[in-house]
Design an enzyme around this catalytic site. Structure first.
Site, PDB file in Angstrom:
ATOM      1  N   LYS A  32       7.166   4.353   5.246  1.00 45.58           N
ATOM      2  CA  LYS A  32       8.253   4.746   4.373  1.00 45.58           C
ATOM      3  C   LYS A  32       9.371   4.799   5.104  1.00 45.58           C
ATOM      4  CE  LYS A  32       5.244   7.712   1.394  1.00 45.58           C
ATOM      5  NZ  LYS A  32       5.022   6.679   0.197  1.00 45.58           N
TER       6      LYS A  32
ATOM      7  N   ARG B 287      -5.171   5.829  -3.390  1.00 46.14           N
ATOM      8  CA  ARG B 287      -6.179   5.353  -4.117  1.00 46.14           C
ATOM      9  C   ARG B 287      -7.473   5.063  -3.248  1.00 46.14           C
ATOM     10  NH1 ARG B 287      -2.648   0.249  -5.208  1.00 46.14           N
ATOM     11  NH2 ARG B 287      -1.217   1.951  -5.078  1.00 46.14           N
TER      12      ARG B 287
END
Length: 269
Positions: free
Chosen positions: A50, A124
């Site tokens: 990130k 996920r």
């Protein structure tokens, strides 16, 4: 057998991943409700790192698991008439020589393989193992997962509402009614099969990231793939509602989003 959860946690050897199961039982006749939470206790993005700006807030990426833990505790304290199972998948997502990389193909608890496109789409992955475990081992009548899952959902709904995805209209209406009562807003997003092709893979059963559009929905479609076709399942993307700037903190702080919503839903289910 929690291969996807362990894959995400490989970059944090000194803090190994955990799958925590909590149960509160009221009576044999009570409805069985299953809650699943994403618990990434810190998210660097992994190898798909990130940007540094704002990464300090990534301690909030366990907001889904916190809501599930809080709802189970509150249901027990209120002695609600429900048989409640809470499952939270807990791990860090860190950078390490052992960390998963884009292009890797990993296994999962369901036995289905996953092509890794981006290691920052890690929530996920851990939910894939958790929801499949919930669906097959506990077989609840209704199953709801909560996750601080996508920036796409924040861009769509801001910090006002969570994105709700389900194919069950009755369940959607029940969650919307609970949201109206508690003030923890939800907004239904599509979960149409038109989006499934976005996560088709040439080298695995499915890939963990679709194209540049409809990111919240394609993430929901990914999780749906691991629900064992549960007919009464809903996914809540709480990325924009779990952590926000407010009058109680100089920066941002946890909102507790989901605890009241889930408790209200359970009480009236």
């Amino acid at each position: 057998g929690f291969h996807a959860l362990l894959a995400v946690g490989r970059g944090s050897v000194d803090r190994p991943a955990r799958m925590v199961v909590m149960e509160y039982k009221s009576s044999k006749e009570a409805k069985k409700v299953g809650l699943v939470g994403k618990g990434v206790t810190f998210d660097t993005g992994g190898v798909s790192l990130k940007p540094g700006n704002g990464m300090e807030d990534m301690k909030m990426d366990m907001g889904g698991s916190a809501a599930v833990i809080g709802a189970v505790e509150l249901a027990a304290k209120l002695k609600l008439d429900v048989n409640l199972i809470g499952i939270v998948a807990l791990t860090e997502n860190c950078v390490d020589a052992l960390a998963i990389k884009p292009g890797d193909v990993i296994n999962s608890y369901s036995g289905k393989t996953i092509e890794i496109i981006n290691t920052d789409a890690e929530g996920r992955l851990i939910l894939a193992d958790a929801v499949h475990y919930m669906a097959t081992e506990f077989e609840p009548e209704v199953m709801i997962d909560l996750a601080t899952l996508t920036g796409s959902c924040i861009r769509t709904l801001g910090h006002v509402a969570a994105g709700m995805m389900t194919k069950n209209d009755k369940l959607a209406a029940q969650l919307e009614k609970a949201a109206e009562t508690t003030g923890e807003k939800v907004w239904r997003l599509p979960l149409w099969d038109d989006y499934k092709s976005e996560i088709d893979s040439d080298v695995a059963d499915i890939k963990n990231l679709g194209g540049p559009y409809a990111g919240a929905t394609t993430a929901g479609k990914f999780i749906e793939y691991f629900t064992n076709e549960h007919p009464n399942w809903a996914h809540l993307d709480i990325a924009g509602t779990a952590f926000d700037k407010n009058e109680f903190a100089k920066g941002g702080s946890a909102t507790g989003y989901g605890v009241r919503l889930l408790t209200e839903f359970i009480e009236n289910y």
